[in-house]
Enzyme design. Structure first.
Site, short mmCIF file in Angstrom:
data_model
loop_
_atom_site.label_atom_id
_atom_site.label_comp_id
_atom_site.label_asym_id
_atom_site.label_seq_id
_atom_site.Cartn_x
_atom_site.Cartn_y
_atom_site.Cartn_z
N GLY A 11 -62.24 3.52 -0.31
CA GLY A 11 -61.13 3.97 -1.17
C GLY A 11 -61.09 3.17 -2.45
O GLY A 11 -61.15 1.94 -2.42
N VAL A 23 -68.34 -9.09 -12.96
CA VAL A 23 -69.66 -9.28 -12.32
C VAL A 23 -70.75 -9.16 -13.38
O VAL A 23 -71.64 -10.03 -13.50
CB VAL A 23 -69.87 -8.22 -11.20
CG1 VAL A 23 -71.32 -8.20 -10.72
CG2 VAL A 23 -68.92 -8.48 -10.03
N ARG A 72 -67.65 7.42 0.60
CA ARG A 72 -67.80 7.00 1.99
C ARG A 72 -69.11 7.62 2.46
O ARG A 72 -69.36 8.79 2.18
CB ARG A 72 -66.60 7.46 2.82
CG ARG A 72 -65.31 6.77 2.37
CD ARG A 72 -64.20 6.88 3.40
NE ARG A 72 -63.16 5.89 3.12
CZ ARG A 72 -62.00 6.19 2.53
NH1 ARG A 72 -61.72 7.42 2.17
NH2 ARG A 72 -61.11 5.24 2.31
N SER A 73 -69.96 6.83 3.11
CA SER A 73 -71.30 7.32 3.46
C SER A 73 -71.54 7.28 4.97
O SER A 73 -71.57 6.21 5.57
CB SER A 73 -72.36 6.47 2.75
OG SER A 73 -73.64 6.76 3.25
N ASP A 103 -62.51 -3.19 4.43
CA ASP A 103 -63.14 -3.73 5.65
C ASP A 103 -64.35 -2.93 6.11
O ASP A 103 -65.30 -3.50 6.65
CB ASP A 103 -62.10 -3.91 6.77
CG ASP A 103 -61.45 -2.60 7.19
OD1 ASP A 103 -61.52 -1.63 6.42
OD2 ASP A 103 -60.84 -2.57 8.27
N THR A 126 -59.08 -3.12 -2.15
CA THR A 126 -58.38 -2.05 -1.43
C THR A 126 -56.89 -2.21 -1.69
O THR A 126 -56.40 -3.34 -1.73
CB THR A 126 -58.64 -2.08 0.10
OG1 THR A 126 -57.65 -1.26 0.76
CG2 THR A 126 -58.55 -3.48 0.69
N ASP A 128 -54.71 -1.66 0.37
CA ASP A 128 -54.01 -1.92 1.64
C ASP A 128 -53.68 -3.39 1.90
O ASP A 128 -52.81 -3.69 2.71
CB ASP A 128 -54.86 -1.41 2.82
CG ASP A 128 -55.13 0.08 2.72
OD1 ASP A 128 -54.35 0.78 2.06
OD2 ASP A 128 -56.14 0.53 3.31
N ASP A 130 -55.19 -5.47 3.64
CA ASP A 130 -55.32 -5.73 5.09
C ASP A 130 -56.56 -6.55 5.42
O ASP A 130 -57.17 -6.37 6.47
CB ASP A 130 -55.34 -4.39 5.85
CG ASP A 130 -56.47 -3.49 5.37
OD1 ASP A 130 -57.05 -3.75 4.30
OD2 ASP A 130 -56.79 -2.52 6.08
N ARG A 172 -53.05 2.58 5.47
CA ARG A 172 -53.89 2.90 6.63
C ARG A 172 -53.25 2.34 7.90
O ARG A 172 -52.17 2.75 8.25
CB ARG A 172 -55.30 2.38 6.43
CG ARG A 172 -56.31 3.24 7.19
CD ARG A 172 -57.71 2.78 7.08
NE ARG A 172 -58.35 3.28 5.87
CZ ARG A 172 -59.65 3.28 5.68
NH1 ARG A 172 -60.46 2.82 6.60
NH2 ARG A 172 -60.17 3.75 4.57
N GLY A 186 -35.27 -2.88 -2.26
CA GLY A 186 -33.96 -3.00 -1.63
C GLY A 186 -33.73 -1.97 -0.54
O GLY A 186 -32.61 -1.47 -0.35
N ALA A 187 -34.78 -1.66 0.22
CA ALA A 187 -34.67 -0.63 1.26
C ALA A 187 -33.75 -1.08 2.39
O ALA A 187 -33.60 -2.28 2.65
CB ALA A 187 -36.05 -0.30 1.81
N HIS A 253 -51.56 9.66 -2.93
CA HIS A 253 -52.62 9.04 -3.74
C HIS A 253 -52.18 8.53 -5.11
O HIS A 253 -52.97 7.88 -5.79
CB HIS A 253 -53.80 10.00 -3.88
CG HIS A 253 -54.63 10.07 -2.62
ND1 HIS A 253 -54.22 10.80 -1.53
CD2 HIS A 253 -55.79 9.47 -2.27
CE1 HIS A 253 -55.12 10.66 -0.56
NE2 HIS A 253 -56.07 9.86 -0.99
N ARG A 256 -52.94 4.98 -5.53
CA ARG A 256 -54.31 4.48 -5.77
C ARG A 256 -54.67 4.46 -7.25
O ARG A 256 -55.69 3.86 -7.63
CB ARG A 256 -55.30 5.38 -5.01
CG ARG A 256 -55.30 5.13 -3.52
CD ARG A 256 -56.62 4.57 -3.03
NE ARG A 256 -57.67 5.51 -3.18
CZ ARG A 256 -58.08 6.34 -2.21
NH1 ARG A 256 -57.50 6.30 -1.04
NH2 ARG A 256 -59.06 7.16 -2.42
#
Ligand code: ADP
Ligand code: F6P
Length: 323
Positions: A11, A23, A72-73, A103, A126, A128, A130, A172, A186-187, A253, A256
């Site tokens: 993603g 880089v 994604r492969s 990941d 990502t 996420d 995570d 995810r 403030g949920a 999305h 993203r």
């Protein structure tokens, strides 16, 4: 090290372009020739590889998405696919690789390391957040700010019409986006996969308590990976079990996309540059992270196997502040 490759995988996340730029420019600074690989591991198998220069990454630091495109492969999950990818990398004389992804990308990178003598490092990219071994991943900060902007708007209409909104965010299998967005927005409540096991009584309690205290509007942030199966399922259950009507917004999305925040650009620049320096010192099999402001190296295995924990005190904060 003479030639290195860089690619984005899985993603996409805002800040990936800033990382590619870092880089490429760090490689040139160290007299290393940088090559771009389009479409992640899929492009590696197809041989979609080209040499880059300083101008290839001009004017991209502020852009969302990724100029190297991502994919994604399935083919890369097979030994045959990986052997083809390795052959192509060898054809271009690529001795080192910087992967920018999540990941899944790290797991692919580990296989590439084990099956060739090419050195591989990963920058965690990502939305996420995570990934173990870094306080934040590239893209997370932009995603939470995008989601927050939407929640602020939802609060206006919720307040204007005395409504309960269930706002579903991405992440995810993890609740990092949900937790930060819930605190910042403030949920009144948050449902994350790490905590909620499909029991709605706590949500009901929060709403009931709120009514007693004179609250007229409520926003519950729901992580997409929550046990309930997302905000739509939660809305149906709330109505069925407690007769509570709610309005659902799935942010999807939009989280993203967008121009990366300053934080994401800085993180991406630091990690991208550190990844090339690590390759240049013959390091391999590591994810480059940032912990407490310092650059860190984490083995691929730890990065995808160990679980970064949500902070319990931050979850508790939502209840305290929703008073
Ligand atoms: P992310 O990197 O954002 O988590 P994915 O989980 O889709 O995204 O992983 C990106 C790509 O990495 C996959 O499409 C696949 O090509 C490769 N990959 C993921 N897991 C493995 C694995 N176990 N072995 C080899 N390649 C993998
Ligand atoms: O990993 C990033 C992410 O946006 C997750 O939050 C989400 O579950 C997933 O990717 C969506 O994947 P796709 O873009 O393939 O629908």
């Amino acid at each position: 090290m003479k030639n290195i490759g860089v690619f984005t995988s899985g993603g996409d996340a805002p800040g990936m372009n800033a990382c590619i730029r870092a880089v490429v420019r760090t490689a040139l600074h160290l007299d290393i020739r940088p090559f771009g690989i389009r479409y992640g591991y899929e492009g590696m198998i197809e041989g979609d590889i080209f040499e880059m220069n300083a101008r290839s990454v001009s004017n991209i630091i502020q852009a969302g998405g990724t100029i190297l495109v991502s994919a994604r492969s399935q083919a890369f999950k097979t030994k045959k696919g990986r052997a083809e990818a390795i052959d192509n990398l060898k054809r271009f004389g690529i001795e080192g690789l910087v992967a920018i992804g999540g990941d899944g990308t790290i797991q692919g990178a580990e296989k590439l390391c084990n099956e060739s003598d090419i050195k591989v490092v990963v920058c965690p990219g990502t939305i996420d957040n995570d990934i173990y071994g870094t306080d934040y991943t590239i893209g997370f900060n932009t995603a939470i700010n995008t989601a927050l902007d939407a929640i602020d708007k939802i609060r206006d209409t919720a307040g204007a019409m005395d409504r309960l909104f269930l706002v579903e965010v991405m992440g995810r299998h993890s609740g990092f986006i949900a937790l930060d967005v819930a605190i910042a927005g403030g949920a009144e409540g948050v449902l994350v996969p790490e905590e909620n096991k499909g029991d709605l009584s706590n949500v009901y309690e929060v709403l009931e308590e709120g009514i007693k205290k004179g609250k007229r509007t409520n926003i519950i942030v729901v992580a997409e990976g929550d046990e309930m199966g997302g905000a739509e399922a939660l809305a149906a259950d709330l109505l069925k079990k407690f007769g509570i009507k709610s309005w659902v917004t799935v942010l999807g999305h939009i989280q993203r996309g967008g121009s990366p925040t300053a934080r994401d650009r800085i993180l991406a620049s630091k990690l991208g540059s550190a990844s090339v320096k690590a390759l240049n010192k013959a390091k391999s099999g590591i994810m480059i992270g940032e912990v407490n402001g310092d650059i860190t190296h984490t083995s691929f295995r730890d990065a995808y196997k160990k679980k970064k924990q949500l902070r319990k005190d931050e979850l508790d904060l939502i209840n305290i502040l929703a008073n």
